[in-house]
Design an enzyme around this catalytic site. Structure first.
Site, PDB file in Angstrom:
ATOM      1  N   ARG A   1      24.077  46.702  35.876  1.00  0.00           N
ATOM      2  CA  ARG A   1      25.087  47.747  36.067  1.00  0.00           C
ATOM      3  C   ARG A   1      25.723  48.078  34.730  1.00  0.00           C
ATOM      4  NH1 ARG A   1      31.090  47.118  37.671  1.00  0.00           N
ATOM      5  NH2 ARG A   1      31.653  49.287  37.944  1.00  0.00           N
TER       6      ARG A   1
ATOM      7  N   TYR B   1      38.547  39.392  41.176  1.00  0.00           N
ATOM      8  CA  TYR B   1      38.888  38.395  40.157  1.00  0.00           C
ATOM      9  C   TYR B   1      39.858  37.333  40.655  1.00  0.00           C
ATOM     10  CZ  TYR B   1      36.247  41.055  36.798  1.00  0.00           C
ATOM     11  OH  TYR B   1      35.215  41.668  36.136  1.00  0.00           O
TER      12      TYR B   1
ATOM     13  N   GLU C   1      31.547  43.312  40.367  1.00  0.00           N
ATOM     14  CA  GLU C   1      32.049  42.490  39.265  1.00  0.00           C
ATOM     15  C   GLU C   1      32.707  41.237  39.809  1.00  0.00           C
ATOM     16  OE1 GLU C   1      34.778  44.263  36.414  1.00  0.00           O
ATOM     17  OE2 GLU C   1      33.613  46.114  36.419  1.00  0.00           O
TER      18      GLU C   1
ATOM     19  N   ASN D   1      34.764  53.300  38.578  1.00  0.00           N
ATOM     20  CA  ASN D   1      35.114  51.894  38.519  1.00  0.00           C
ATOM     21  C   ASN D   1      36.633  51.758  38.626  1.00  0.00           C
ATOM     22  OD1 ASN D   1      34.478  48.979  37.848  1.00  0.00           O
ATOM     23  ND2 ASN D   1      35.980  49.454  36.255  1.00  0.00           N
ATOM     24  N   GLU D   2      37.104  51.108  39.688  1.00  0.00           N
ATOM     25  CA  GLU D   2      38.501  50.704  39.815  1.00  0.00           C
ATOM     26  C   GLU D   2      39.511  51.840  39.615  1.00  0.00           C
ATOM     27  OE1 GLU D   2      39.149  47.336  37.220  1.00  0.00           O
ATOM     28  OE2 GLU D   2      37.854  46.054  38.415  1.00  0.00           O
TER      29      GLU D   2
ATOM     30  N   GLN E   1      33.160  49.109  26.294  1.00  0.00           N
ATOM     31  CA  GLN E   1      33.308  47.689  25.985  1.00  0.00           C
ATOM     32  C   GLN E   1      32.158  47.119  25.163  1.00  0.00           C
ATOM     33  OE1 GLN E   1      34.493  46.848  30.313  1.00  0.00           O
ATOM     34  NE2 GLN E   1      35.671  45.326  29.203  1.00  0.00           N
TER      35      GLN E   1
ATOM     36  N   HIS F   1      33.847  54.572  33.749  1.00  0.00           N
ATOM     37  CA  HIS F   1      34.488  53.274  33.518  1.00  0.00           C
ATOM     38  C   HIS F   1      35.531  53.488  32.420  1.00  0.00           C
ATOM     39  CE1 HIS F   1      33.802  48.740  34.232  1.00  0.00           C
ATOM     40  NE2 HIS F   1      34.898  48.833  33.497  1.00  0.00           N
TER      41      HIS F   1
ATOM     42  N   GLU G   1      37.641  43.497  25.576  1.00  0.00           N
ATOM     43  CA  GLU G   1      38.376  43.334  26.832  1.00  0.00           C
ATOM     44  C   GLU G   1      39.670  44.174  26.820  1.00  0.00           C
ATOM     45  OE1 GLU G   1      37.689  42.271  29.794  1.00  0.00           O
ATOM     46  OE2 GLU G   1      39.748  42.437  30.473  1.00  0.00           O
TER      47      GLU G   1
ATOM     48  N   ASN H   1      35.097  44.778  43.065  1.00  0.00           N
ATOM     49  CA  ASN H   1      35.322  43.868  41.942  1.00  0.00           C
ATOM     50  C   ASN H   1      36.396  42.886  42.370  1.00  0.00           C
ATOM     51  OD1 ASN H   1      33.595  45.553  40.602  1.00  0.00           O
ATOM     52  ND2 ASN H   1      35.121  46.363  39.175  1.00  0.00           N
TER      53      ASN H   1
HETATM   54  C1  GBH Z   1      37.729  44.693  35.425  1.00  0.00           C
HETATM   55  O1  GBH Z   1      39.050  44.998  35.608  1.00  0.00           O
HETATM   56  C2  GBH Z   1      37.097  45.786  34.634  1.00  0.00           C
HETATM   57  O2  GBH Z   1      36.300  46.615  35.446  1.00  0.00           O
HETATM   58  C3  GBH Z   1      36.314  45.302  33.448  1.00  0.00           C
HETATM   59  O3  GBH Z   1      36.043  46.379  32.606  1.00  0.00           O
HETATM   60  C4  GBH Z   1      37.052  44.193  32.770  1.00  0.00           C
HETATM   61  O4  GBH Z   1      36.449  43.812  31.587  1.00  0.00           O
HETATM   62  C5  GBH Z   1      37.099  43.043  33.729  1.00  0.00           C
HETATM   63  O5  GBH Z   1      37.645  43.411  34.950  1.00  0.00           O
HETATM   64  C6  GBH Z   1      37.864  41.847  33.216  1.00  0.00           C
HETATM   65  O6  GBH Z   1      39.214  42.152  33.046  1.00  0.00           O
HETATM   66  O7  GBH Z   1      48.933  41.875  38.429  1.00  0.00           O
HETATM   67  O8  GBH Z   1      49.429  44.169  38.953  1.00  0.00           O
HETATM   68  O9  GBH Z   1      48.914  43.569  36.686  1.00  0.00           O
HETATM   69  C7  GBH Z   1      39.832  44.052  36.269  1.00  0.00           C
HETATM   70  C8  GBH Z   1      41.167  44.687  36.473  1.00  0.00           C
HETATM   71  C9  GBH Z   1      42.903  43.200  36.031  1.00  0.00           C
HETATM   72  C10 GBH Z   1      43.001  44.670  37.881  1.00  0.00           C
HETATM   73  C11 GBH Z   1      44.062  42.453  36.579  1.00  0.00           C
HETATM   74  C12 GBH Z   1      44.181  43.953  38.386  1.00  0.00           C
HETATM   75  C13 GBH Z   1      46.097  42.612  37.775  1.00  0.00           C
HETATM   76  C14 GBH Z   1      47.016  43.575  38.441  1.00  0.00           C
HETATM   77  N1  GBH Z   1      42.150  43.840  37.062  1.00  0.00           N
HETATM   78  N2  GBH Z   1      44.896  43.313  37.315  1.00  0.00           N
HETATM   79  S1  GBH Z   1      48.695  43.278  38.114  1.00  0.00           S
END
Ligand code: GBH
Length: 457
Positions: free
Chosen positions: A77, A301, A361, A165-166, A20, A121, A415, A299
């Site tokens: 990180r 969000y 995150e 990561n994830e 990224q 990642h 992104e 992480n």
């Molecule tokens: C993170 O991913 C990443 O680690 C990072 O690299 C990235 O830039 C950052 O977040 C911002 O996006 O509704 O089933 O489609 C976040 C990943 C994105 C995972 C949204 C879950 C929705 C699942 N998340 N996603 S769904």
């Protein structure tokens, strides 16, 4: 105004990832990654961009470290790009790649900034994808080799390690939903990938510990509270399934259980798995995956609200809907829901008892540009972070062993499938000039770190 104080040793940081921000995609012997291939495939990234240049961090890392230092940031990180270290995925080591991260780590330490290194990642060497990628067990073995090489090189100076990561994104989002590289749409492949990602974590941890004495080692999961849209049994069942496939699928095996039986049953019923279940699992794998870790990275969000397609009145609605339309949304279309962070932290603490947790995150996408005075007044991001810090504080008051918090992201960057259209940085990046401008949220964050406290209205 209330002042929320954080514990003395609390870790305040910022996070980024290699693809990224680094750019320099073709330099110093770096091999191709699945994200190079994917982003250059027409139609995969919304604005048609890629990470060839990104924030040019590969060439500007000293400047970026100075910027962090100026903001009082003492924990960073970042991730290592596997194709810089092992351009062929395994075997021949590219010394120039190791040297870059070695210089980066030395410069961080010199600036008084502690590195938290993520090994994966999402930038898998393309050559491994050509052999089948994470769907193949051999990729887990290659990851362990790669982790050992990096840990031997940096392990005398890096004492915080994150294997993955994830893994949900690295498996389901990328092999079933097809939104991320390698862009496949096959659930069986995705589930095999999820198992090999977890297995590779278990294989790597002892190698990292051996090469980096006294280090803390963990893994980062993206977690979301999964809530029914109504009290109906069908919505509850949809929420159960979402939670199971997204959260428990990864948490359970990492903490000594098996894959959740309800989700295996759902997958078999849907034809995503054969009646025998997940056949890639071999004897001993669960013991390998459940290796004791020092921390869990989370992480966070947003939350996810589920409405079942079995509820008649919902038949024309998407499977995932969001309640509370009066709420705020970020430019990703994600609901602002700070209490979901508290809920997630509490749930993980009560159900799994990790020794320690870091929020690795949390952040928000708002594209607020610089004004005529050159300032970036990103009030929404500032409020977002403040409310989430407060939610984390509430979780700690309830007993969650939260040791630190990394804001995503240090700076605007690539992104993924959204390209450069989404800006998560607390530092603005002008992609034409590569100028960096700390946004108001960054200046505010400097104060939080200095005070080790958050002022809430
Ligand atoms: C993170 O991913 C990443 O680690 C990072 O690299 C990235 O830039 C950052 O977040 C911002 O996006 O509704 O089933 O489609 C976040 C990943 C994105 C995972 C949204 C879950 C929705 C699942 N998340 N996603 S769904």
């Amino acid at each position: 105004m209330t002042t929320l104080r954080f514990p003395t040793e609390f870790v305040w940081g910022v996070a980024t990832s290699s693809y990224q921000i680094e750019g320099a995609a073709l330099e110093d012997g770096r091999g191709e990654s699945i994200w190079d291939r994917f982003s250059k495939t027409p139609g995969k990234v919304r604005d048609g961009t890629n990470g060839d240049v990104a924030c040019d961090h590969y060439h500007r890392f000293r400047e970026d470290i100075a910027l962090m230092k100026g903001l009082g940031i003492r924990h960073y990180r970042f991730s290592v790009a596997w194709p810089r270290i092992l351009p062929e995925g395994r075997g021949k080591v590219n010394q120039a790649g190791l040297d870059f991260y070695s210089r980066l780590v030395d410069a961080l330490l010199e600036a008084g900034i502690e590195p938290f290194v993520t090994l994966y990642h999402w930038d898998l060497p393309q050559v491994l994808q050509d052999e089948g990628g994470w769907a193949k067990r051999s990729t887990a073995e290659a990851f362990a080799e790669y982790a050992g090489v990096v840990a031997k090189s940096l392990g005398n100076r890096v004492k915080k390690w994150i294997t993955h990561n994830e893994p949900w994104c690295a498996s389901i989002l990328s092999h079933h939903l097809g939104i991320h590289a390698p862009g496949l749409k096959d659930y069986r492949t995705a589930l095999a990938a999820s198992h090999h990602l977890l297995l590779s974590h278990g294989l790597a941890v002892p190698l990292i510990r051996a090469a980096s004495p006294g280090a803390e080692v963990g893994i980062t999961l993206n977690l979301t509270p999964s809530e029914p849209a109504s009290p109906s049994a069908a919505d509850h069942d949809a929420a159960r399934h979402f939670d199971g496939h997204f959260n428990r699928w990864f948490l359970d095996p990492l903490f000594g259980r098996r894959y959740p039986v309800d989700i295996i049953a759902d997958y078999v019923a849907a034809g995503h798995l054969p009646p025998e279940g997940l056949t890639v699992v071999q004897p001993g794998d669960f013991e390998t995956i459940a290796v004791k870790c020092d921390f869990l990275g989370i992480n966070y969000y947003n939350r996810t609200v589920l409405r079942s397609d079995k509820v008649p009145e919902a038949q024309n609605e998407p499977r995932q809907v969001f309640l509370a339309p009066e709420k705020e949304w970020t430019e990703m279309g994600w609901e602002v829901h700070p209490n979901g962070l508290r809920d997630t932290l509490l749930r993980v603490h009560l159900d799994y008892r990790p020794r320690k947790i870091y929020v690795t995150e949390n952040g928000a996408s708002y594209s607020t540009p610089p004004g005529a005075d050159g300032r970036v007044k990103d009030e929404q991001r500032l409020a977002f972070l403040r409310e989430h810090f407060a939610a984390a504080h509430r979780a700690m008051e309830a007993g969650v062993p939260l040791a630190g918090y990394f804001v995503w992201s240090l700076m605007d960057n690539f992104e993924w499938d959204r390209g450069y259209s989404q800006r998560f940085g607390i530092v603005w990046v002008d992609y034409k000039t590569q100028q960096r401008i700390p946004k108001d949220s960054a200046l505010w964050y400097r104060g939080v770190i200095a005070e080790n406290a958050v002022q809430v209205p």
